[in-house]
Scaffold this motif. Structure first.
Motif, PDB file in Angstrom:
ATOM      1  N   ILE A  53     -28.015  99.688  18.057  1.00 39.50           N
ATOM      2  CA  ILE A  53     -26.966  99.155  18.929  1.00 39.50           C
ATOM      3  C   ILE A  53     -27.516  98.020  19.799  1.00 39.50           C
ATOM      4  CG2 ILE A  53     -25.724 101.360  19.075  1.00 39.50           C
ATOM      5  CD1 ILE A  53     -26.841 101.537  21.975  1.00 39.50           C
ATOM      6  N   LYS A  54     -26.580  97.324  20.418  1.00 35.27           N
ATOM      7  CA  LYS A  54     -26.978  96.260  21.342  1.00 35.27           C
ATOM      8  C   LYS A  54     -26.782  96.813  22.757  1.00 35.27           C
ATOM      9  CE  LYS A  54     -25.845  91.430  21.534  1.00 35.27           C
ATOM     10  NZ  LYS A  54     -24.704  90.551  21.360  1.00 35.27           N
ATOM     11  N   ALA A 102     -13.713 101.179  17.068  1.00 35.74           N
ATOM     12  CA  ALA A 102     -13.442  99.742  16.852  1.00 35.74           C
ATOM     13  C   ALA A 102     -14.360  98.832  17.672  1.00 35.74           C
ATOM     14  CB  ALA A 102     -11.992  99.435  17.161  1.00 35.74           C
ATOM     15  N   ASP A 103     -14.351  99.013  19.005  1.00 36.51           N
ATOM     16  CA  ASP A 103     -15.166  98.103  19.799  1.00 36.51           C
ATOM     17  C   ASP A 103     -16.170  98.831  20.699  1.00 36.51           C
ATOM     18  OD1 ASP A 103     -13.238  99.129  21.284  1.00 36.51           O
ATOM     19  OD2 ASP A 103     -12.316  97.253  21.927  1.00 36.51           O
ATOM     20  N   HIS A 121     -23.184  99.383  30.680  1.00 37.35           N
ATOM     21  CA  HIS A 121     -22.977  99.160  29.242  1.00 37.35           C
ATOM     22  C   HIS A 121     -21.484  99.069  28.917  1.00 37.35           C
ATOM     23  CE1 HIS A 121     -27.206 100.445  28.669  1.00 37.35           C
ATOM     24  NE2 HIS A 121     -27.124  99.700  27.587  1.00 37.35           N
ATOM     25  N   GLY A 122     -20.669  98.922  29.946  1.00 35.10           N
ATOM     26  CA  GLY A 122     -19.212  98.785  29.749  1.00 35.10           C
ATOM     27  C   GLY A 122     -18.577 100.035  29.171  1.00 35.10           C
ATOM     28  N   SER A 182     -20.096  99.822  25.047  1.00 34.72           N
ATOM     29  CA  SER A 182     -19.275  98.736  24.494  1.00 34.72           C
ATOM     30  C   SER A 182     -20.075  97.922  23.480  1.00 34.72           C
ATOM     31  CB  SER A 182     -18.812  97.835  25.641  1.00 34.72           C
ATOM     32  OG  SER A 182     -18.345  96.623  25.109  1.00 34.72           O
ATOM     33  N   LYS A 183     -19.379  97.480  22.433  1.00 37.43           N
ATOM     34  CA  LYS A 183     -20.071  96.648  21.434  1.00 37.43           C
ATOM     35  C   LYS A 183     -20.079  95.178  21.865  1.00 37.43           C
ATOM     36  CE  LYS A 183     -19.025  99.190  17.213  1.00 37.43           C
ATOM     37  NZ  LYS A 183     -18.159  99.167  16.031  1.00 37.43           N
ATOM     38  N   ASN A 184     -19.300  94.891  22.908  1.00 39.71           N
ATOM     39  CA  ASN A 184     -19.167  93.466  23.280  1.00 39.71           C
ATOM     40  C   ASN A 184     -19.853  93.133  24.599  1.00 39.71           C
ATOM     41  OD1 ASN A 184     -17.394  93.282  21.062  1.00 39.71           O
ATOM     42  ND2 ASN A 184     -15.788  94.154  22.359  1.00 39.71           N
TER      43      ASN A 184
END
Ligand code: ADP
Length: 453
Positions: free
Chosen positions: A334-335, A372-373, A423-424, A444-446
């Motif tokens: 993950i980021k 999804a995100d 990390h949102g 979060s992925k974004n």
């Protein structure tokens, strides 16, 4: 830029002198007028050819003149600058009206005149307004009536009605008028509803924009307040450490120098002072750590599986002492902020092992679900569980249950919450007392790319 694009831009610049608001019905009417003009002007020269043939066959040379005139009028409307768009529309509608009547007069009812008249009414309703369309219907009706009466009373000779009786004439034209009224009335209703919708949408958009602005402001205030609180916690923890250190030193000095002369009860009190101040030092360190959390964080892509494997080594003593089993299968890359993420997992795994039941070996399961995100992680244990009334409070700073049974500072889950938030994501727990707990958190992925804060 292609010739067509240049032509389109030039006509658009000529017609639209000022910017129209998109959330407006007149914007769409103007656009329609623009495209009618754009294509009409481009393709009207083609109509000259059938005009020439028709004139040659019928001998009506004024049809060619009419075609050329149409082209010139369209040229003026498309390229002459100092005319307002409303005036352009009126000129177009009036001119087409004239063309329609000329065609009707020349080619009689068999020609395209009637269709032309009908089309002009529709076009005027679309690009200008229902009022203008009704006006053109009225003018048509008056002229048709006059011509119809002329058949009966023979005021003057009209080739247009040569083979018609008054009754057949009215039979044909009344249909046209009737059809025009119905179509214009329908368009008018649709346009009014459309206008209402557009206004409602505009109001809604304004409200949403205002709400978004207010939300952004509130978020900023919250961020500032959080930062202030962090700063405050940091200062307090930092400043309190100094007097605490002197307290510890003097307690230690008193015990080592005057041990013999202090009665037993006094020594006991001093030892209490020492343990409490040690505990306070630990608490202050944890508070400092909490306040510092996330400062200088670095974003990177890392493997969660690698982190869990590192943690198995770091927590080896705790794991073996408690005979804990850590179970996981595939865990993603993950980021995120790697150091902080590791601390988050460490707190949750260590808690899962710490809050075990006396009579049962502990098993900790780690799972990740891709959404999804975001990524959702689950840390499940079969420990003592948490009563539902505490499910939210345990994430607040210094909130601890079972104070006497388990050691701790009450900052572990507060740290976790803070890490998840940077990390949102969110963190929450599902638990059944005496059965076990599952801690969920999302990432979060974004996340924004490499930004040191
Ligand atoms: P600490 O572990 O230092 O007490 P935490 O903030 O990590 O503080 O946890 C707060 C409280 O939440 C703990 O005191 C404990 O009662 C409860 N808790 C945390 N994790 C678990 C768990 N896995 N099972 C049962 N209770 C837990």
């Amino acid at each position: 830029m292609s010739f067509w694009s240049k032509y389109k831009i030039t006509v658009a610049r000529t017609i639209f002198r000022q910017q129209d608001s998109i959330q407006n019905l007149s914007y769409y009417r103007n656009q329609l007028f623009f495209y009618i003009l754009l294509y009409g002007l481009a393709f009207s020269p083609i109509a000259i050819i059938p005009g020439i043939i028709a004139s040659y066959r019928t001998g009506y040379y004024n049809l060619v003149i009419l075609n050329i005139l149409t082209f010139i009028v369209l040229l003026i409307l498309g390229f002459a600058k100092p005319i307002k768009i409303k005036a352009r529309k009126l000129i177009l509608v009036s001119f087409l009206f004239g063309v329609a009547w000329t065609l009707l007069y020349q080619l009689k009812l068999e020609g395209p005149g009637l269709i032309y008249l009908f089309s002009v009414t529709i076009v005027s309703c679309l690009i200008h307004s229902g009022k203008l369309a009704y006006l053109s219907i009225l003018i048509n009706a008056i002229i048709f009536t006059f011509i119809g009466l002329n058949i009966e009373f023979k005021w003057f000779h009209l080739p247009l009605t040569e083979n018609h009786q008054m009754i057949t004439w009215f039979g044909i034209v009344v249909n046209l008028i009737f059809l025009s009224i119905i179509i214009v009335a329908c368009f008018d209703v649709i346009f009014k509803k459309l206008e209402k919708n557009i206004i409602q949408q505009r109001t809604l958009n304004e409200t949403i924009n205002n709400d978004n602005l207010k939300m952004a402001e509130t978020q900023k205030v919250l961020r500032d307040k959080n930062e202030e609180l962090n700063q405050f916690a940091h200062t307090i923890a930092h400043d309190l450490k100094e007097p605490l250190r002197s307290m510890q030193t003097f307690a230690h000095l008193t015990i080592s120098r005057y041990q013999e002369s202090i009665p037993e009860k006094g020594q006991e009190f001093l030892s209490h002072i020492q343990t409490s101040s040690e505990r306070m030092a630990i608490l202050l360190d944890s508070l400092l750590e909490y306040a510092q959390l996330g400062k200088g964080k670095r974003i990177s892509v890392f493997s969660v599986k690698d982190i869990v494997q590192e943690l198995e080594k770091d927590l080896n003593q705790l794991i073996t002492e408690n005979q804990a089993k850590i179970i996981y299968n595939s865990l993603p890359k993950i980021k995120g902020y790697e150091i902080e993420f590791k601390q988050l997992l460490q707190n949750l795994i260590a808690n899962a092992i710490k809050f075990k039941k006396d009579d049962e070996d502990i098993t900790v399961k780690i799972k990740a679900n891709e959404k999804a995100d975001l990524w959702e992680f689950l840390i499940t244990d079969n420990g003592i569980g948490i009563e539902s009334k505490h499910k939210e409070k345990i994430f607040t700073i210094f909130h601890r249950l079972h104070r006497n049974k388990f050691p701790g500072t009450g900052l572990g889950l507060a740290n976790c919450k803070k890490i998840v938030e940077i990390h949102g994501g969110n963190i929450w727990v599902d638990s059944i007392p005496e059965k076990g707990s599952t801690f969920y958190f999302t990432i979060s992925k974004n996340l924004e790319t490499t930004k040191n804060e």
